[in-house]
Write a protein that holds these residues in place. Sequence first.
Motif, PDB file in Angstrom:
ATOM      1  N   ASP A 174      33.240   3.711  -7.987  1.00 30.55           N
ATOM      2  CA  ASP A 174      32.352   4.391  -8.932  1.00 30.55           C
ATOM      3  C   ASP A 174      32.882   4.028 -10.316  1.00 30.55           C
ATOM      4  OD1 ASP A 174      31.193   6.137 -10.731  1.00 30.55           O
ATOM      5  OD2 ASP A 174      31.479   7.937  -9.505  1.00 30.55           O
ATOM      6  N   ALA A 175      32.297   2.966 -10.873  1.00 28.56           N
ATOM      7  CA  ALA A 175      32.847   2.422 -12.120  1.00 28.56           C
ATOM      8  C   ALA A 175      32.718   3.418 -13.265  1.00 28.56           C
ATOM      9  CB  ALA A 175      32.147   1.108 -12.470  1.00 28.56           C
ATOM     10  N   GLU A 176      31.647   4.202 -13.259  1.00 32.54           N
ATOM     11  CA  GLU A 176      31.449   5.159 -14.344  1.00 32.54           C
ATOM     12  C   GLU A 176      32.524   6.250 -14.319  1.00 32.54           C
ATOM     13  OE1 GLU A 176      27.460   6.628 -14.436  1.00 32.54           O
ATOM     14  OE2 GLU A 176      27.807   7.875 -16.210  1.00 32.54           O
ATOM     15  N   SER A 177      32.818   6.722 -13.118  1.00 31.87           N
ATOM     16  CA  SER A 177      33.837   7.770 -12.976  1.00 31.87           C
ATOM     17  C   SER A 177      35.237   7.188 -12.818  1.00 31.87           C
ATOM     18  CB  SER A 177      33.521   8.657 -11.770  1.00 31.87           C
ATOM     19  OG  SER A 177      32.209   9.153 -11.812  1.00 31.87           O
ATOM     20  N   GLN A 178      35.330   5.875 -12.694  1.00 28.45           N
ATOM     21  CA  GLN A 178      36.608   5.187 -12.471  1.00 28.45           C
ATOM     22  C   GLN A 178      37.322   5.760 -11.247  1.00 28.45           C
ATOM     23  OE1 GLN A 178      38.763   4.679 -16.207  1.00 28.45           O
ATOM     24  NE2 GLN A 178      37.211   3.261 -16.936  1.00 28.45           N
ATOM     25  N   ILE A 179      36.565   5.792 -10.152  1.00 30.63           N
ATOM     26  CA  ILE A 179      37.097   6.285  -8.881  1.00 30.63           C
ATOM     27  C   ILE A 179      36.871   5.231  -7.800  1.00 30.63           C
ATOM     28  CG2 ILE A 179      36.812   8.016  -7.051  1.00 30.63           C
ATOM     29  CD1 ILE A 179      35.950   9.994  -9.239  1.00 30.63           C
ATOM     30  N   VAL A 238      41.950  11.844  -6.221  1.00 30.05           N
ATOM     31  CA  VAL A 238      40.802  12.674  -6.594  1.00 30.05           C
ATOM     32  C   VAL A 238      40.266  13.408  -5.368  1.00 30.05           C
ATOM     33  CG1 VAL A 238      38.424  12.533  -7.363  1.00 30.05           C
ATOM     34  CG2 VAL A 238      40.185  11.204  -8.542  1.00 30.05           C
ATOM     35  N   GLY A 252      37.891  17.536  -2.508  1.00 29.66           N
ATOM     36  CA  GLY A 252      37.827  16.856  -3.794  1.00 29.66           C
ATOM     37  C   GLY A 252      36.412  16.723  -4.328  1.00 29.66           C
ATOM     38  N   HIS A 253      35.949  17.735  -5.075  1.00 29.65           N
ATOM     39  CA  HIS A 253      34.587  17.730  -5.599  1.00 29.65           C
ATOM     40  C   HIS A 253      34.520  17.556  -7.103  1.00 29.65           C
ATOM     41  CE1 HIS A 253      32.272  18.951  -1.973  1.00 29.65           C
ATOM     42  NE2 HIS A 253      33.479  19.323  -1.586  1.00 29.65           N
ATOM     43  N   ALA A 254      35.657  17.538  -7.750  1.00 31.83           N
ATOM     44  CA  ALA A 254      35.637  17.511  -9.208  1.00 31.83           C
ATOM     45  C   ALA A 254      37.006  17.071  -9.713  1.00 31.83           C
ATOM     46  CB  ALA A 254      35.310  18.907  -9.751  1.00 31.83           C
ATOM     47  N   PRO A 255      37.073  16.639 -10.977  1.00 34.12           N
ATOM     48  CA  PRO A 255      38.378  16.268 -11.524  1.00 34.12           C
ATOM     49  C   PRO A 255      39.350  17.436 -11.544  1.00 34.12           C
ATOM     50  CG  PRO A 255      36.681  16.292 -13.236  1.00 34.12           C
ATOM     51  CD  PRO A 255      35.976  16.435 -11.933  1.00 34.12           C
ATOM     52  N   ALA A 256      38.822  18.644 -11.650  1.00 30.69           N
ATOM     53  CA  ALA A 256      39.660  19.832 -11.635  1.00 30.69           C
ATOM     54  C   ALA A 256      38.797  20.982 -11.161  1.00 30.69           C
ATOM     55  CB  ALA A 256      40.221  20.128 -13.022  1.00 30.69           C
ATOM     56  N   ARG A 281      40.243   8.907  -2.207  1.00 29.00           N
ATOM     57  CA  ARG A 281      39.564   8.527  -3.444  1.00 29.00           C
ATOM     58  C   ARG A 281      40.571   8.613  -4.581  1.00 29.00           C
ATOM     59  NH1 ARG A 281      35.336  12.595  -4.059  1.00 29.00           N
ATOM     60  NH2 ARG A 281      36.381  13.630  -2.305  1.00 29.00           N
ATOM     61  N   ARG A 283      41.768   7.720  -8.715  1.00 27.48           N
ATOM     62  CA  ARG A 283      41.491   7.363 -10.097  1.00 27.48           C
ATOM     63  C   ARG A 283      42.069   5.978 -10.357  1.00 27.48           C
ATOM     64  NH1 ARG A 283      44.332   8.823 -15.887  1.00 27.48           N
ATOM     65  NH2 ARG A 283      43.040   7.308 -16.959  1.00 27.48           N
ATOM     66  N   ARG A 285      42.091   2.471 -13.197  1.00 32.15           N
ATOM     67  CA  ARG A 285      42.009   2.170 -14.627  1.00 32.15           C
ATOM     68  C   ARG A 285      41.595   0.720 -14.821  1.00 32.15           C
ATOM     69  NH1 ARG A 285      45.990   5.440 -17.794  1.00 32.15           N
ATOM     70  NH2 ARG A 285      46.789   7.039 -16.402  1.00 32.15           N
TER      71      ARG A 285
END
Lengths: 538, 538
Positions: A174-179, A238, A252-256, A281, A283, A285
């Motif tokens: 997921d390039a937008e979320s960098q995941i 994540v 894991g549904h959210a960054p936090a 999943r 993160r 860079r």
Amino acid sequence: MTGCDEAGGDGSGMVWWGWGAPGRHTPLPEGVRSLLEQGLGVTRHDTPPVDPAELRLPVAQLTGDARDALIGAVGSAWVRDDATSRVRHCRGRSTVDLLRLRAGDALDAPDAVVLPADHDEVLAVLRVCAAHRVAVVPFGGGTSVVGGLAPVRGGLAGVIALDVARMNLLLGVDAESQIATCEPGLRGPALEAALAIHGFTLGHLPQSWEYATVGGFAATRSSGQASAGYGRFDSVVVGVRIATPAGSWELGHAPASAAGPDLRQLVLGSEGAFGVITQVRLRVRPVPEKKIHEGWRLADFTGATALLRAMAQRDLLPTVMRLSDEVETAAGLATARPGSDAGTGGCLLITGYEGRAGWVDARRAEVAGLLRAAGAVALGEDAGAQWAHGRFDGPYLRDALLDVGMFAETLETAGFWSALSGLHTGVRDALTAALAAEGTPGLVMGHISHVYPTGASLYFTVVCGQVDDSVARWRRVKAAASRVITEAGATITHHHAVGTDHRPWLAAEIGDIGVAVLRAVKNTLDPVGILNPGVLLP
Amino acid sequence: MTGCDEAGGDGSGMVWWGWGAPGRHTPLPEGVRSLLEQGLGVTRHDTPPVDPAELRLPVAQLTGDARDALIGAVGSAWVRDDATSRVRHCRGRSTVDLLRLRAGDALDAPDAVVLPADHDEVLAVLRVCAAHRVAVVPFGGGTSVVGGLAPVRGGLAGVIALDVARMNLLLGVDAESQIATCEPGLRGPALEAALAIHGFTLGHLPQSWEYATVGGFAATRSSGQASAGYGRFDSVVVGVRIATPAGSWELGHAPASAAGPDLRQLVLGSEGAFGVITQVRLRVRPVPEKKIHEGWRLADFTGATALLRAMAQRDLLPTVMRLSDEVETAAGLATARPGSDAGTGGCLLITGYEGRAGWVDARRAEVAGLLRAAGAVALGEDAGAQWAHGRFDGPYLRDALLDVGMFAETLETAGFWSALSGLHTGVRDALTAALAAEGTPGLVMGHISHVYPTGASLYFTVVCGQVDDSVARWRRVKAAASRVITEAGATITHHHAVGTDHRPWLAAEIGDIGVAVLRAVKNTLDPVGILNPGVLLP
């Protein structure tokens, strides 16, 4: 037994008697050999591994019913009980593991190796094993150095290694979320190669990187050489999916989140005792525009440690930061060039910068300013490049040492800054004294490889001569160090996990209540107790 | 009943019918009132709280034996069952909580309030309550907005609030390690004042900061307005001590560890269901040399969100970053000045920088460059100061709205970047539609208050008219939003915890296995089930 010397296929892909592929091995450099012989007074003698034909394997215990059910779960091609497969999955890669294998003791080999293709097949294997009371040892890269792959058969009807080698894909980015979504069997180099196609990197580079897997990184709360910049493995996870005897579990549904306790952190570090990690999943860079490593020489370890602390507390860290103490620096096995212009003595510091070019230049300049102001002598990029070039060489060097009658092993801890100096001298002195008491004085080297605002890790390498029972000797020596670590209130392991080696010290760290909580979680996920029995939980 | 209007002493220290000390309350500004009346068509009508004498309290159920045993544990001065104490500990401070109190319903008040002096007294209270089957609601600042203080009496013999108000000291600071050891009852302002004497700050500033406590921050995985810079509360907890019916549990021996799962993360977010947090060790930072807040106006929320993402993914965040969507910006209740030079429309962004002067200047310049390049219009430091000045005002404004027949409530979530735009519009539209379907159209405002490399939080504020049963109406409206959140795969709460309000949605987030794991942990620590029954666990 044949084929054990050939790399590839399932299992670690390493030579059976040591680390890595056969082609990478070279004899111990003569200079190092003389240095150690003179320094430690060890008489050189060849101590090669036994002939593969002499390897002692246990009689396979799996019943025909259990074997048939496993074949039903994954197909006959993926249930293997030939000697080669079994030896390839016998224990991990601690020095103790290798010494026992080299002496012909493969008695901890699993009865069979099972290679499921995906999450559902893992679930099916777990169902079969729970029904037949067969222990399951989740197996990634086989690189544990803490006895994390040594099953306790107990009252169970057999042991299989569940090798995730076939689950080795980067499933998506997921390039937008960098995941990045990864299967557990992805090894370090394959993961980085797959990510690079998308323009990303994980930057997780423990010394085991060439062979260790994503699933193993997660199961052991791994930390890498560049974790100052990229973060510990637990900090980049994540989400995670695991297969357990109680069913599938995905988190894991959210960054936090504040939706109760962070249960991902219960899976990370679970060492195969709670379930089999089938998806992670992460993160990621962007691939760094620029990478630089360089070396510095500082006057003494205590002063250099205070400098590292100041940098961490000012949020001014390089991507890589590794400080050797005086003994490790003087030994200079890995990085320092004897007779270099910078002279000898003091402590070697490696700093590395990876990222956007502007960031690399600015951070490097700021750190260099601090270092120069503290009297550090620049050793330049050559020293850094030399370290980076040899960053994965340690385990190969160990094999060469084992070949000539030497013994080499490591242990690590971490503590808060105010206790760190005492922790360093306490553990070093305990190791030195314990080796001397055994009649085998050794070289005890230390370094800081990970720094945080509140404290740092300490990593020790011990080199001494082999004796008749080096395994039992090391257990005693390590126990002496572990007592010091525990009494100092530090952690028994910063990045190598508990396995079986650190199990006696876990209750001192997490309390009897902590142990009871882990046991309650395990009973919920693995009521029959088939998952990695004897690992993690006392 | 007397004394309910006076602040101070035990309990929240707030007015019984609303937020904060009485002196801070002012009537709704006439401008806001007209705006809402015109915008929402709500007829103004006064809806004051009932006379305190009309508050309906349940008959206290505690047996004499239990009461005597509690007095034996903490002393007679610290077991209180007067009406004032009981009302002060009735529920938290959600709008639903306040509406029920304002209508005279104090039926969830505990039978008694118990104020232990220290960890050992907490243990003693838990032993008494386990023996007498009395429910225990751990009580810090009383600021829960998710029903975290609403006990389910079930088959238990009574309910006490265990108020940690007497455990409110900064116990020590390890300046070298930058770690502060705190008692749980320390509130935000007292903590910062105590740390400042040592030259440190925590920088944890949720909107509840004036009243919320360290123990509450830990129990709910709190997040503050400056968490982009200082980190979420869970990320600054180094160690934690809790008292449980099964005994004492202390965790945290190092900045990082691989000694099994990180069990601290099981205590953080446990919401009083696993034990009473009696000590928290926190990473602190030097008091910042410089603080600056400023405002920016961006053209649209979608574009601005992408900009925030780029900043987070380049590790280029301010200390504070808060982006209002178009509706929240237009409403301008908190920060924007109607008729300012910058014109209206678009989205308001607040950025704040706190730290070393050099860092503040450099980071501010770099972020400003990115913002300008994206077409943002600088609103200057006045807009930032205005926001900072009013940063804790929201709950007071809510009281003023409740006084004149308006209803105001919030909810929040977080998701990954690739899903964020859909999450924002989905939740906004669900709230808008649900309010309309109830015949009470409202204002639905949103903002992003926390950003991460992989995603961000979304915070929604709803304002509409009160109806006969505003509590039941809100439950239906919130359920509509919660369904959208859950279906989008986002988290049900980013920083407000589960309490009882989010309990129906927890299994969707952590799975049935996650719920079973939490229950197993609870059964281990609290076998009788006295701790905050009905909170967190479905």
